[in-house]
Design an enzyme around this catalytic site. Structure first.
Site, PDB file in Angstrom:
ATOM      1  N   HIS A  38      38.979  37.415  84.085  1.00 22.55           N
ATOM      2  CA  HIS A  38      39.218  36.280  83.189  1.00 22.55           C
ATOM      3  C   HIS A  38      40.689  36.161  82.764  1.00 22.55           C
ATOM      4  O   HIS A  38      41.286  35.096  82.933  1.00 22.55           O
ATOM      5  CB  HIS A  38      38.264  36.352  81.987  1.00 22.55           C
ATOM      6  CG  HIS A  38      38.619  35.428  80.878  1.00 22.55           C
ATOM      7  ND1 HIS A  38      38.574  34.052  81.011  1.00 22.55           N
ATOM      8  CD2 HIS A  38      39.056  35.661  79.609  1.00 22.55           C
ATOM      9  CE1 HIS A  38      38.970  33.486  79.870  1.00 22.55           C
ATOM     10  NE2 HIS A  38      39.272  34.444  79.009  1.00 22.55           N
ATOM     11  N   HIS A  64      45.592  38.410  76.524  1.00 23.39           N
ATOM     12  CA  HIS A  64      45.146  37.551  75.419  1.00 23.39           C
ATOM     13  C   HIS A  64      43.845  37.973  74.757  1.00 23.39           C
ATOM     14  O   HIS A  64      43.602  37.621  73.604  1.00 23.39           O
ATOM     15  CB  HIS A  64      45.066  36.077  75.861  1.00 23.39           C
ATOM     16  CG  HIS A  64      43.798  35.711  76.585  1.00 23.39           C
ATOM     17  ND1 HIS A  64      43.618  35.951  77.925  1.00 23.39           N
ATOM     18  CD2 HIS A  64      42.641  35.145  76.153  1.00 23.39           C
ATOM     19  CE1 HIS A  64      42.413  35.524  78.286  1.00 23.39           C
ATOM     20  NE2 HIS A  64      41.805  35.036  77.232  1.00 23.39           N
ATOM     21  N   ASP A  65      42.992  38.711  75.452  1.00 22.10           N
ATOM     22  CA  ASP A  65      41.724  39.131  74.837  1.00 22.10           C
ATOM     23  C   ASP A  65      41.724  40.600  74.419  1.00 22.10           C
ATOM     24  O   ASP A  65      40.687  41.120  74.009  1.00 22.10           O
ATOM     25  CB  ASP A  65      40.558  38.869  75.798  1.00 22.10           C
ATOM     26  CG  ASP A  65      40.032  37.435  75.695  1.00 22.10           C
ATOM     27  OD1 ASP A  65      40.203  36.805  74.630  1.00 22.10           O
ATOM     28  OD2 ASP A  65      39.452  36.946  76.685  1.00 22.10           O
ATOM     29  N   GLU A  68      41.013  40.945  70.547  1.00 20.23           N
ATOM     30  CA  GLU A  68      39.688  40.486  70.157  1.00 20.23           C
ATOM     31  C   GLU A  68      38.585  41.378  70.720  1.00 20.23           C
ATOM     32  O   GLU A  68      37.586  41.629  70.056  1.00 20.23           O
ATOM     33  CB  GLU A  68      39.496  39.059  70.689  1.00 20.23           C
ATOM     34  CG  GLU A  68      38.911  38.103  69.667  1.00 20.23           C
ATOM     35  CD  GLU A  68      38.883  36.691  70.224  1.00 20.23           C
ATOM     36  OE1 GLU A  68      39.831  35.954  69.948  1.00 20.23           O
ATOM     37  OE2 GLU A  68      37.944  36.351  70.959  1.00 20.23           O
ATOM     38  N   ASP A  69      38.756  41.838  71.939  1.00 20.83           N
ATOM     39  CA  ASP A  69      37.635  42.464  72.643  1.00 20.83           C
ATOM     40  C   ASP A  69      37.815  43.939  72.979  1.00 20.83           C
ATOM     41  O   ASP A  69      36.949  44.522  73.631  1.00 20.83           O
ATOM     42  CB  ASP A  69      37.353  41.693  73.948  1.00 20.83           C
ATOM     43  CG  ASP A  69      36.850  40.283  73.666  1.00 20.83           C
ATOM     44  OD1 ASP A  69      36.307  40.070  72.568  1.00 20.83           O
ATOM     45  OD2 ASP A  69      37.009  39.413  74.533  1.00 20.83           O
ATOM     46  N   ASP A 125      42.804  29.044  78.466  1.00 18.48           N
ATOM     47  CA  ASP A 125      41.588  29.795  78.150  1.00 18.48           C
ATOM     48  C   ASP A 125      40.365  28.873  78.190  1.00 18.48           C
ATOM     49  O   ASP A 125      39.324  29.224  78.757  1.00 18.48           O
ATOM     50  CB  ASP A 125      41.746  30.431  76.764  1.00 18.48           C
ATOM     51  CG  ASP A 125      40.719  31.509  76.480  1.00 18.48           C
ATOM     52  OD1 ASP A 125      40.246  32.174  77.432  1.00 18.48           O
ATOM     53  OD2 ASP A 125      40.385  31.701  75.292  1.00 18.48           O
TER      54      ASP A 125
HETATM   55 ZN    ZN Z   1      39.850  34.331  77.011  1.00 21.08          ZN
END
Ligand code: ZN
Length: 180
Positions: A38, A64-65, A68-69, A125
């Site tokens: 992704h 970018h993630d 968050e993840d 995104d």
């Molecule tokens: Zn994303």
């Protein structure tokens, strides 16, 4: 980050960092694709589909993630990639302490106030996610949830229209495949 670091070095470092951080994660599609696909998709959309090959932006796309993840912290991003990339990733990350519905509502509210580069990341995104929901959707998502995702992504994009016509056209093409 030293002055000698070339763009290629930084990009490979970001790719390697993100691949390591996401190493145990899979996408929600039936094939359980590796999560790292992704962020790579985002960088590909930006550089290879619309010609935005700014190295800071591509590094931020690959990363970018991670906030968050994964267990990555903003301090870690700053140490490895500098304050500019840290700030970009922070800008496009939801506050994980909030409930999911509130996070989604705030993305719509905050979209218009993002920096220009963060808006490009947000557009890429949403393009990638909408394409995925259309062509390799999360296996447990019923039709209404897939439709709801499309509609929410469009709400976010409408707030940042006027940022990049090429990316917005790609989003509109992808939105055309709204399920149902
Ligand atoms: Zn994303």
């Amino acid at each position: 980050m030293t002055m000698q670091d070339t763009d290629a070095k930084r990009l490979l470092k970001a790719l390697s960092f993100a691949a390591h951080k996401h190493r145990d994660q899979r996408r929600k599609d039936a094939d359980a694709s590796p999560y790292i696909n992704h962020p790579i998709d985002l960088a590909n959309v930006l550089c290879n589909e619309v010609g935005i090959c700014d190295a800071d932006l591509l590094c931020a796309a690959l990363l970018h993630d991670t906030l968050e993840d994964t267990d990555t912290t903003p301090g870690e991003l700053e140490q490895e990639f500098g304050p500019l990339i840290r700030d970009l990733v922070v800008e496009v990350s939801d506050d994980k302490h909030l409930p999911k519905a509130e996070r989604k509502r705030l993305q719509v509210v905050h979209a218009a106030h993002l920096s220009p580069k963060a808006k490009l990341l947000k557009l890429a995104d949403k393009i990638c996610n909408v394409r995925d929901v259309a062509h390799k959707p999360p296996s447990l998502w019923p039709l209404e949830r897939r439709q709801g995702y499309f509609d929410w992504a469009k709400q976010v994009v409408e707030k940042i229209r006027g940022t990049h016509p090429g990316l917005e056209a790609l989003f509109d093409q992808a939105y055309h495949n709204r399920p149902g």
